[in-house]
Design a protein around this motif. Structure first.
Motif, mmCIF file in Angstrom:
data_model
loop_
_atom_site.group_PDB
_atom_site.id
_atom_site.type_symbol
_atom_site.label_atom_id
_atom_site.label_comp_id
_atom_site.label_asym_id
_atom_site.label_seq_id
_atom_site.Cartn_x
_atom_site.Cartn_y
_atom_site.Cartn_z
ATOM 1 N N LEU A 60 -8.490 92.840 15.108
ATOM 2 C CA LEU A 60 -8.366 94.256 15.431
ATOM 3 C C LEU A 60 -9.390 94.664 16.480
ATOM 4 O O LEU A 60 -9.069 95.386 17.434
ATOM 5 N N CYS A 61 -10.637 94.211 16.325
ATOM 6 C CA CYS A 61 -11.663 94.502 17.335
ATOM 7 C C CYS A 61 -11.233 93.986 18.701
ATOM 8 O O CYS A 61 -11.347 94.685 19.717
ATOM 9 N N ARG A 65 -10.639 95.988 22.041
ATOM 10 C CA ARG A 65 -11.539 95.648 23.149
ATOM 11 C C ARG A 65 -10.759 95.408 24.440
ATOM 12 O O ARG A 65 -11.149 95.893 25.516
ATOM 13 N N LEU A 66 -9.663 94.657 24.358
ATOM 14 C CA LEU A 66 -8.862 94.382 25.558
ATOM 15 C C LEU A 66 -8.340 95.674 26.178
ATOM 16 O O LEU A 66 -8.334 95.835 27.403
ATOM 17 N N ASP A 220 -18.922 100.879 15.669
ATOM 18 C CA ASP A 220 -19.603 100.590 14.407
ATOM 19 C C ASP A 220 -19.412 99.137 13.980
ATOM 20 O O ASP A 220 -20.260 98.565 13.300
ATOM 21 N N TYR A 221 -18.268 98.560 14.345
ATOM 22 C CA TYR A 221 -17.924 97.221 13.863
ATOM 23 C C TYR A 221 -17.875 96.167 14.963
ATOM 24 O O TYR A 221 -17.973 94.978 14.680
ATOM 25 N N CYS A 222 -17.668 96.590 16.200
ATOM 26 C CA CYS A 222 -17.337 95.636 17.260
ATOM 27 C C CYS A 222 -18.261 95.822 18.461
ATOM 28 O O CYS A 222 -18.958 96.825 18.595
ATOM 29 N N ASN A 223 -18.224 94.855 19.358
ATOM 30 C CA ASN A 223 -18.915 94.979 20.637
ATOM 31 C C ASN A 223 -18.185 94.143 21.681
ATOM 32 O O ASN A 223 -17.124 93.572 21.399
ATOM 33 N N ALA A 224 -18.757 94.057 22.854
ATOM 34 C CA ALA A 224 -18.083 93.405 23.978
ATOM 35 C C ALA A 224 -17.942 91.902 23.808
ATOM 36 O O ALA A 224 -17.238 91.257 24.585
#
Length: 589
Positions: A60-61, A65-66, A220-224
């Motif tokens: 999901l992240c 992100r994409l 909160d949950y993801c980054n690059a």
């Protein structure tokens, strides 16, 4: 066929989680809130979203992100289409439609599972015992929280749902959302700062939903650096999961099934299958593979708008020949590279290609695909909520690129054939010893003339690929196909073929009817080209040079018919002679 039916039953068992949600998703959420209100549970405690540590891996992240990368790439159509980020311009913004499509699939599926789970907990909230004993798919669904006021029976975050919804970001989001769903009135909903009284744009039943959206919670949950589940695929991960699936399916008793880690006995269908944890991993790994190919698929789709020549000029793309204006998609080699797994990438290539066929004739014309129907009383077509419909709404270029199958009322679909899975591409220890089916009472013998190999060059690996290609074309179990002889073509024929050539003789066993159908397929129109296409997939999947098919022959070996019964006249004559012989013997005595 047995394994395909197993998979359909598995989907049916998982859909038991959504069996009570044959209405729209928003109506289901309303039902949850009313069910919990009926048993006296009104949530007046503000919800606190507790984000776990940032995820290194999350489908999901990665999907979000994409799309975020595309959103930040360009603010106008020209620069968006020219960007090297592989994006589309749609709805007046630069975005990643394929990432959004898979994100919508994740959300739709997990939303339905969570809604059904919450409904089960609501119906089990009369007591702690009823709550903690609610089970499905072999695990506890709910947990009793005595400190919670007044809602005490909620989804167990570490139970079966943690296995089923493998993605921690999605799991936390949907479980946090379910805490709003239990609120049945607009007044109580708006009193909670975490929740918002929501009226769907399609005019569905209003419900209490989480105020923050998935993009809001992304940081909160993801980054690059958050990626898809590469760890599941690393170290032969796809091989291990597929091997575990085949191992479970091969166990025929509940006792043996219970001894095997990762397996679970299904009482309803009386068979052994993957447990919920491994089922969750299988689904996560499939979406991981599809997401790994999003950028390549987007690039090829963009090239396809300029035509076949522009598509095939890029070595990572091929013209799929589906009869559409834009048939450009990633090659088999591209899927293998993107997914970091030859074994899994080959399946993704077949799954992706077959999924684009929208009718039975087009599906069956592709040698990798077969048209299959699941007759099921449950209709889950209405589970697509407004978010999914919005995610799939695009302009004409994107709609062409996002072509997907349309199932009919019998839930028919174009599926990749079972023979696309090639255990020979994996370490043998991950797979059970494949039993050879008992020889049929009849057999078909065939011969295929191939150019590009000599008999000495056609080793065990090539033979295994050949057998799998023939099985793929005929859509029969691989063990039924046996190579009987490989020899170089005679010098006279070789001069005509002008290259190294061999003849591969083989047999396929089965019933009389099956063998007759096999021979008809081998003798039918297009057999040579279709066998060539099947061998091309099987050989290229293993990184081998695919041979060219120059001739195909086939014949049937049928059992001899039983002897005809004697005619009445013959029987009478035989009986008369017997009586005469007996009388003569008596007189002599």
């Amino acid at each position: 066929a047995k394994r395909l039916s197993r998979r359909r039953r598995r989907r049916r068992r998982i859909r038991m989680m959504t069996a009570t949600t044959t209405m729209t998703s928003t109506t289901t959420l309303f039902t949850i809130s009313m069910t919990i209100a009926i048993v006296g549970m009104m949530n007046a405690v503000p919800i606190v979203l507790g984000a776990d540590v940032k995820q290194a891996e999350s489908n999901l992240c990665y999907a979000v992100r994409l799309d975020k990368e595309c959103n930040a790439t360009a603010t106008d159509q020209t620069s968006c289409w020219a960007s090297d980020k592989d994006c589309f311009w749609d709805d007046d913004k630069c975005q990643s439609p394929f990432a959004n499509m898979y994100r919508a699939e994740i959300e739709m599926q997990h939303n339905a599972w969570t809604a059904s789970g919450m409904l089960m907990c609501g119906l089990s909230s009369t007591s702690e015992s009823a709550c903690t004993n609610m089970q499905i798919l072999g695990g506890n669904v709910c947990e009793w929280d005595a400190t919670s006021t007044p809602v005490k029976c909620m989804i167990n975050k570490t139970g079966v749902f943690a296995d089923l919804i493998y993605d921690k970001f999605s799991l936390n989001y949907h479980l946090d959302s379910s805490k709003c769903w239990v609120i049945s009135s607009e007044t109580n909903c708006t009193a909670d700062s975490s929740c918002t009284w929501t009226t769907p744009p399609d005019g569905g039943t209003p419900y209490c939903g989480l105020t923050k959206t998935i993009p809001d919670l992304y940081d909160d949950y993801c980054n690059a650096t958050t990626t898809w589940y590469e760890s599941l695929i690393a170290d032969d991960g796809v091989c291990k999961l597929r091997g575990k699936e085949m191992t479970c399916e091969a166990l025929e008793t509940e006792t043996d099934c219970g001894k095997e880690s990762g397996c679970s006995w299904d009482d309803e269908d009386n068979e052994c299958d993957l447990n919920t944890e491994f089922n969750g991993k299988i689904q996560a790994i499939r979406l991981s593979g599809l997401l790994s190919g999003v950028k390549k698929r987007t690039k090829c789709s963009k090239l396809g708008f300029a035509g076949e020549a522009a598509c095939t000029a890029d070595s990572e793309c091929e013209w799929l020949g589906l009869g559409e204006a834009n048939d450009c998609g990633p090659t088999l080699a591209t899927w293998k590279t993107a997914s970091t797994s030859d074994f899994g990438g080959t399946y993704l290539y077949g799954d992706f290609t077959c999924n684009l066929h929208e009718n039975e004739n087009a599906c069956n014309a592709n040698v990798m695909c077969t048209w299959a129907c699941e007759h099921d009383d449950h209709d889950d077509h209405d589970d697509h909520d407004h978010r999914v419909r919005h995610a799939l709404r695009h302009d004409h270029r994107v709609r062409h690129a996002l072509r997907t199958r349309h199932d009919d009322d019998d839930d028919c679909a174009c599926e990749v054939k079972e023979s696309i899975w090639d255990p020979g591409m994996c370490p043998a220890e991950y797979f059970p010893t494949q039993s050879v089916p008992a020889a049929g009472i009849a057999s078909a013998t065939g011969a295929v003339t191939l150019t590009g190999y000599t008999a000495a060059q056609f080793g065990d690996v090539q033979k295994e690929a050949f057998v799998r290609g023939i099985a793929m074309f005929l859509n029969v179990p691989v063990p039924l196909v046996t190579i009987t002889h490989v020899h170089d073509v005679s010098s006279r024929k070789r001069r005509n073929l002008k290259s190294s050539s061999i003849e591969v003789d083989y047999s396929v066993s089965g019933s009389v009817t099956e063998v007759q159908n096999i021979v008809a397929a081998l003798d039918g129109a297009g057999a040579q080209s279709n066998i060539g296409a099947a061998l091309e997939v099987a050989f290229e999947a293993r990184g081998l040079t695919a041979p060219s098919v120059t001739a195909v022959t086939a014949s049937a070996i049928l059992p001899s018919p039983p002897p005809s019964p004697p005619s009445p006249a013959h029987a009478l004559e035989k009986g008369t002679l017997c009586i005469v012989a007996i009388v003569s013997a008596f007189l002599l005595f």
